[in-house]
Write an enzyme that holds these catalytic residues in place. Structure first.
Site, short mmCIF file in Angstrom:
data_model
loop_
_atom_site.label_atom_id
_atom_site.label_comp_id
_atom_site.label_asym_id
_atom_site.label_seq_id
_atom_site.Cartn_x
_atom_site.Cartn_y
_atom_site.Cartn_z
N LYS A 26 0.84 -1.20 0.00
CA LYS A 26 0.00 0.00 0.00
C LYS A 26 0.88 1.25 0.00
O LYS A 26 0.69 2.16 -0.79
CB LYS A 26 -0.91 -0.01 1.23
CG LYS A 26 -1.81 1.21 1.34
CD LYS A 26 -2.78 1.11 2.50
CE LYS A 26 -3.61 2.37 2.62
NZ LYS A 26 -4.57 2.32 3.73
N GLU A 51 10.45 -4.85 4.56
CA GLU A 51 10.55 -6.25 4.15
C GLU A 51 10.23 -6.39 2.66
O GLU A 51 10.93 -7.07 1.91
CB GLU A 51 9.58 -7.13 4.96
CG GLU A 51 9.85 -7.21 6.45
CD GLU A 51 9.07 -6.18 7.24
OE1 GLU A 51 8.71 -5.12 6.69
OE2 GLU A 51 8.84 -6.44 8.43
N GLY A 109 -4.90 -1.80 5.08
CA GLY A 109 -4.11 -2.92 4.59
C GLY A 109 -4.76 -4.26 4.87
O GLY A 109 -4.90 -5.10 3.99
N ARG A 110 -5.23 -4.45 6.13
CA ARG A 110 -5.80 -5.74 6.50
C ARG A 110 -7.21 -5.94 5.96
O ARG A 110 -7.85 -6.95 6.22
CB ARG A 110 -5.76 -5.90 8.00
CG ARG A 110 -6.37 -4.78 8.79
CD ARG A 110 -6.00 -4.84 10.26
NE ARG A 110 -6.45 -3.67 10.99
CZ ARG A 110 -5.75 -2.55 11.07
NH1 ARG A 110 -4.57 -2.46 10.46
NH2 ARG A 110 -6.21 -1.50 11.75
N GLU A 170 -4.69 -6.60 14.84
CA GLU A 170 -4.15 -5.30 14.42
C GLU A 170 -5.26 -4.25 14.44
O GLU A 170 -4.99 -3.04 14.54
CB GLU A 170 -3.52 -5.39 13.03
CG GLU A 170 -2.68 -4.16 12.66
CD GLU A 170 -1.80 -4.39 11.45
OE1 GLU A 170 -2.24 -4.06 10.32
OE2 GLU A 170 -0.67 -4.90 11.62
N HIS A 228 -5.67 -33.08 18.18
CA HIS A 228 -4.46 -33.80 18.58
C HIS A 228 -3.34 -32.84 18.94
O HIS A 228 -2.18 -33.24 19.03
CB HIS A 228 -4.02 -34.74 17.45
CG HIS A 228 -5.07 -35.71 17.05
ND1 HIS A 228 -5.20 -36.95 17.63
CD2 HIS A 228 -6.10 -35.59 16.18
CE1 HIS A 228 -6.24 -37.58 17.10
NE2 HIS A 228 -6.81 -36.78 16.22
N LYS A 252 9.49 -0.84 14.11
CA LYS A 252 10.22 -0.60 12.86
C LYS A 252 11.25 0.50 13.04
O LYS A 252 12.37 0.42 12.55
CB LYS A 252 9.24 -0.18 11.75
CG LYS A 252 8.28 -1.25 11.26
CD LYS A 252 7.41 -0.65 10.15
CE LYS A 252 6.30 -1.55 9.70
NZ LYS A 252 5.43 -0.92 8.68
O1 F6P Z 1 1.59 -4.40 9.87
C1 F6P Z 1 1.67 -3.05 9.60
C2 F6P Z 1 1.22 -2.80 8.20
O2 F6P Z 1 1.15 -1.43 7.94
C3 F6P Z 1 -0.13 -3.45 7.89
O3 F6P Z 1 -1.22 -2.70 8.33
C4 F6P Z 1 -0.03 -3.60 6.41
O4 F6P Z 1 -0.98 -4.52 5.91
C5 F6P Z 1 1.41 -4.09 6.26
O5 F6P Z 1 2.13 -3.38 7.29
C6 F6P Z 1 2.02 -3.88 4.91
O6 F6P Z 1 1.94 -2.52 4.58
P1 F6P Z 1 2.14 -2.12 3.01
O7 F6P Z 1 0.99 -2.78 2.26
O8 F6P Z 1 2.08 -0.63 2.99
O9 F6P Z 1 3.46 -2.67 2.55
#
Ligand code: F6P
Length: 549
Positions: free
Chosen positions: A206, A212, A267-268, A353, A384, A512
């Protein structure tokens, strides 16, 4: 704004809890043969049986009173109407517009956003049909056989759970892989199985700033160029899904290969947007739109059904009943279907979240528990792994049990056995096994009295463990869409009642920030001493090993 714990319905529930805490479901079922009819509801073929809960008529009435007193319906209407209910980011919350199949206008800052939503859907359809139809190929002319989605959190978990769950609907010959972890192992292990000439990378982010995702995307780009010695071909093998077109262009993404979405999609909550591109590639755009239709059907149910018959509202209220009155710290998701094995991971981000918050909408610290810890496992594996605790532990774990009536993989009577376990487990958790029943069992088995004296206490099950049963005909795109939307709205309702903002995530930013500071230290060769004693010693211990080579 009245504090939640000062509300009349909350106080009534507190008083009512004192009566209910010692009532056993076994007795409530014995006293009321019509319990299922009273405590069940349906949306299309999705049946929610919530009769195996520690509630009676009065409980359910008081819980619905709480929803009314918190104006859940008013807040719901505000969300659907595009009001800026995300109060710390000053944004609307409009994932529902992404699947608004009625196409009625939805306004953000005076603009009807449906045209641009439909434009991106058309762009997704055009692109995915060309890839799946072999018209859009790799730079050497090879068919695209592998899609690698690079994203994390909501840019991974949503499309990942859907692709995993919808395998039977996928086109043969087109595999989808998901890379999320910055641990180099994740990307390395995926790249072992794909060829650059036939691989399409989707950089899903987003913000297009997530550490990452950018590190994995640049590593994948390097891998591609090193193997192909063709920098120009990057543009044909990398596309981006983002709100940040400038950053994507800087990475080398062509404008026609950018799929946009907007900051009023959390995002979620974003799998319904172009973040769902891997889904559309894997299943085809028709199936993706079936999923949107299922979610839209649940949206309409959430907007129209009376609270007493409203599936997301009921799930939310029952969750609050256990979280805030029975002090249950966690919530279980038991999906009796192997395709749904990633559902708990997806719901962890969606729920934790969203509602892992301590500050209310007025900026005050709450004086009650908010979001639960979400966890779970597929059935029958869960039996199990941790069902011992569920049946005879000291910690209550209210849980949802989900199952499709039909399987896509008939194998003898195995699905029937799975169903039998599904039905049996919620019954056992509810009724337990009394001392008399356990004694009779041991005696009928001819157990010597001295052995009975020794083992009998261990064979008793208290029962009264609450569960919701959610059963539907098939696990297909439409039903999956409805189920995921159901949980989105459950989380929404709980957030409104807890008076918190479910739509920001400042808590994930702090870690972060510290990580980027420490990262600088790890590349220097002098010992660190500016942090706390634990962190200093951990880093220096690592450095000792690193530089001992
Ligand atoms: O976990 C934090 C967060 O901002 C989430 O809300 C989001 O889905 C994820 O990191 C990835 O963010 P982006 O889509 O901006 O890379």
């Amino acid at each position: 704004m009245q504090k939640l714990t000062q509300r009349a319905s909350w106080k009534a529930l507190q008083a009512h809890f004192e009566q209910m805490k010692n009532v056993h479901m076994r007795d409530m079922f014995a006293e009321d043969e019509g319990r299922f009819a009273k405590f069940s509801t349906q949306m299309d073929d999705i049946l929610l049986d919530f009769s195996k809960n520690r509630i009676n008529d009065e409980t359910f009435r008081l819980l619905c009173d709480l929803a009314r007193e918190c104006d859940v319906e008013g807040w719901r209407d505000q969300m659907f109407a595009g009001e800026p209910i995300n109060i710390s980011e000053f944004r609307p919350v409009l994932h529902t517009a992404l699947r608004n199949r009625s196409n009625t206008p939805v306004y953000v800052d005076g603009e009807n956003v449906m045209p641009k939503i439909n434009r991106v859907l058309a762009q997704m359809r055009y692109f995915t049909e060309r890839v799946r139809g072999g018209h859009l190929r790799g730079y050497t002319g090879q068919l695209i056989t592998d899609v690698v989605n690079i994203g994390i959190g909501g840019s991974d978990l949503g499309p990942h759970v859907v692709c995993d769950s919808m395998k039977p609907f996928a086109q043969r010959g087109l595999n989808v892989h998901f890379v999320s972890n910055v641990d180099p192992t994740h990307l390395t292990e995926i790249l072992k199985f794909v060829q650059p000439e036939s691989t399409l990378f989707i950089v899903s982010s987003k913000t297009f700033t997530t550490q990452e995702t950018l590190l994995n995307a640049h590593s994948a780009r390097r891998w591609f160029v090193e193997l192909t010695c063709n920098e120009k071909a990057v543009a044909r093998h990398f596309v981006a899904v983002t709100t940040n077109r400038q950053a994507a262009a800087k990475f080398g993404i062509l404008d026609e290969n950018m799929f946009e979405f907007w900051d009023w999609v959390g995002g979620r909550y974003s799998l319904w947007s172009a973040i769902g591109l891997p889904i559309a590639l894997y299943l085809g755009m028709d199936r993706f739109e079936e999923m949107l239709e299922g979610a839209h059907a649940m949206d309409m149910h959430f907007c129209a059904a009376p609270l007493e018959k409203n599936i997301p509202v009921i799930l939310a209220l029952l969750g609050i009943w256990y979280n805030n009155f029975f002090d249950a710290q966690s919530y279980g998701i038991m999906a009796y279907n192997q395709y749904l094995r990633r559902l708990p991971a997806y719901l962890q981000q969606l729920d934790m979240e969203s509602n892992g918050k301590t500050i209310d909408r007025q900026g005050q610290r709450v004086d009650y528990l908010t979001g639960p810890i979400i966890w779970g496992e597929t059935g029958s594996n869960c039996q199990h792994a941790f069902f011992q605790l569920m049946h005879q532990g000291t910690k209550p774990v209210p849980s949802d049990f989900l199952i499709p009536a039909r399987t896509r993989n008939p194998l003898g009577e195995q699905h029937t056995v799975l169903l039998a376990n599904y039905f049996a487990q919620t019954r056992a958790l509810m009724k337990g096994k009394t001392r008399e029943e356990a004694l009779e069992e041991l005696q009928e088995a001819g157990t010597p009295q001295d052995v009975i004296d020794q083992v009998l206490p261990h064979r008793i099950f208290e029962g009264n463990k609450p569960t919701n049963s959610i059963i539907f005909e098939n696990l297909d795109p439409r039903t999956l869409g409805a189920l995921l939307a159901m949980y989105e709205h459950k989380v929404f309702v709980q957030g409104i009642i807890w008076n918190i903002n479910s739509f920001d995530q400042w808590g994930v930013e702090y870690g972060k920030e510290l990580a980027s500071d420490i990262l600088q230290e790890l590349s220097r060769d002098e010992e660190v001493s500016q942090y706390d004693d634990s962190t200093n010693n951990l880093i220096n211990y690592y450095r000792m090993m690193k530089f001992s080579d």
